[in-house]
Design a protein around this motif. Structure first.
Motif, PDB file in Angstrom:
ATOM      1  N   ASN A   1      36.721  36.308  40.083  1.00 58.94           N
ATOM      2  CA  ASN A   1      37.846  36.334  41.011  1.00 58.94           C
ATOM      3  C   ASN A   1      38.616  37.650  41.014  1.00 58.94           C
ATOM      4  O   ASN A   1      39.351  37.947  41.942  1.00 58.94           O
ATOM      5  N   ASP A   2      38.474  38.401  39.942  1.00 57.76           N
ATOM      6  CA  ASP A   2      39.347  39.580  39.783  1.00 57.76           C
ATOM      7  C   ASP A   2      38.532  40.817  39.412  1.00 57.76           C
ATOM      8  O   ASP A   2      37.938  40.883  38.341  1.00 57.76           O
TER       9      ASP A   2
ATOM     10  N   LYS B   1      39.591  43.737  38.657  1.00 61.58           N
ATOM     11  CA  LYS B   1      40.200  44.520  37.586  1.00 61.58           C
ATOM     12  C   LYS B   1      39.732  44.030  36.212  1.00 61.58           C
ATOM     13  O   LYS B   1      39.347  44.811  35.344  1.00 61.58           O
ATOM     14  N   ILE B   2      39.743  42.702  36.065  1.00 62.54           N
ATOM     15  CA  ILE B   2      39.299  42.123  34.793  1.00 62.54           C
ATOM     16  C   ILE B   2      37.825  42.461  34.540  1.00 62.54           C
ATOM     17  O   ILE B   2      37.414  42.771  33.419  1.00 62.54           O
TER      18      ILE B   2
ATOM     19  N   LYS C   1      37.031  34.162  35.618  1.00 60.96           N
ATOM     20  CA  LYS C   1      38.106  35.131  35.891  1.00 60.96           C
ATOM     21  C   LYS C   1      37.526  36.416  36.476  1.00 60.96           C
ATOM     22  O   LYS C   1      38.082  37.001  37.409  1.00 60.96           O
TER      23      LYS C   1
END
Lengths: 167, 210
Positions: free
Chosen positions: B160-161, B163-164, B157
């Motif tokens: 891909n992100d 923010k995370i 995750k």
């Protein structure tokens, strides 16, 4: 505030330490015991110091607290002293017949005083310090007459210790 | 009584025959503080190490490493543990030495020096422990993210992100900060009070020495 108190205590005690050494000399027999008693008295004096208001001299206050400490401690160890006392007495019975120099006689006197009990030692201490009977009586919590009587008895007792046969 | 008069005469000229006790000795008598504080530092450090050892015995890390399928980590961990105990033992030895030093010094100057030295030793000890805690946490996170299969989903995750990723890093830093804070407080309470008292003694000694 408390730091100043401490500093003033240490300074005054340092200056007046001889009075405590003298008490130690009467109540103890030997260097180590002398040092132990000195330390114990110092601790007791420090504990009592906040109550010392300066209406008497430091030395006067100190010797009273010191005497009380010595009396209390001496009571606790009374039993262990009896053997030394016996040896001491034997020693005197042999030695007193000779004619001694002053110094030797003073030594014998110290030994004799050492054999007195806690209260008697306190009386002798104050007598040697030239305290008057009013002060002696007040310090020990007895009447003046009683103090005089006691002192006379002590003199008799010392005579007996020095010269047990009464010759 | 003639002997008593003789004694009195001797008594009153006797004032200087006693071995004089110095101010510093009197100070030490009424305190006995410095040496007892340093004794407590020694006792507490030993207790602390014993407690950590008991806790680490209760949690067996070997199983965790086995789960990660990287047995070589066990070895690294052992080396680290031995190193850590070695350092702590050296510190305990230093505490012991300080204790012996302080309880036997007789001069003000030396006692002041010893007190400062003890303070420094304790401060190094606390910083070493705090540093070790932060270091272990970071290593723990790195290992978890590199090898722990449970974390691999989170890792995908994060890849891909952005923010995370930011949130995860934030949480990790916060965790480290919280742990650091808790242990800092712990050491502050445990040793801080003792050090403060020791320093008060130091200031008192300085006054006497002037």
């Amino acid at each position: 505030m408390s730091e100043n108190l401490e500093h003033s205590f240490v300074k005054q005690l340092q200056e007046n330490q001889n009075i405590i050494h003298k008490i130690c000399r009467l109540y103890t027999n030997g260097d180590d015991a002398h040092k132990d008693l000195f330390q114990e008295i110092t601790i007791q004096l420090w504990k009592a110091f906040p109550k010392f208001r300066g209406d008497s001299k430091f030395s006067t206050w100190a010797y009273r607290v010191a005497l009380n400490t010595a009396i209390t401690l001496y009571r606790k160890t009374k039993r262990s002293i009896s053997t030394i006392e016996f040896e001491g007495r034997q020693h005197f019975t042999h030695d007193i017949e000779y004619n001694y120099e002053e110094e030797e006689q003073i030594k014998l006197m110290y030994k004799a005083v050492y054999q007195l009990n806690d209260i008697e030692k306190a009386l002798v201490f104050m007598y040697l310090e030239d305290k008057d009977y009013t002060e002696i009586a007040e310090t020990l919590g007895i009447s003046e007459v009683n103090a005089r009587v006691k002192m006379n008895r002590i003199k008799g007792k010392l005579k007996k210790i020095l010269n047990p046969l009464g010759i | 009584m003639k002997e008593l008069d003789l004694l009195k005469k001797d008594w009153q000229k006797n004032d200087n025959s006693f071995e004089q006790v110095s101010e510093i000795e009197i100070y030490k008598m009424i305190h006995k503080k410095s040496s007892s504080i340093v004794k407590w530092i020694l006792v507490i450090s030993i207790l602390e190490v014993s407690i950590w050892t008991l806790i680490s015995l209760a949690f067996n890390t070997d199983d965790y490493f086995k789960k990660l399928k990287h047995d070589e980590l066990i070895q690294y961990f052992e080396v680290l543990t031995i190193f850590n105990y070695g350092v702590i033992l050296v510190f305990i030895y230093l505490f012991y030495k300080n204790y012996i030093l302080i309880s036997t010094t007789a001069s003000t100057k030396q006692l002041m020096k010893d007190i400062l030295k003890t303070r420094k030793t304790v401060q190094y000890y606390v910083w070493y422990n705090l540093g070790m805690i932060v270091f272990s946490l970071i290593i723990g996170f790195v290992i978890a993210f590199s090898y722990n299969p449970d974390v691999s989903i989170l890792k995908d995750k994060i890849a891909n992100d952005g923010k995370i990723m930011a949130i995860t890093i934030g949480i990790l830093i916060l965790t480290i900060a919280v742990f650091f804070g808790i242990f800092w407080l712990f050491y502050r309470l445990l040793y801080g009070i003792l050090l403060k008292r020791l320093y008060a003694n130091y200031k008192e000694l300085k006054k006497i020495d002037l």
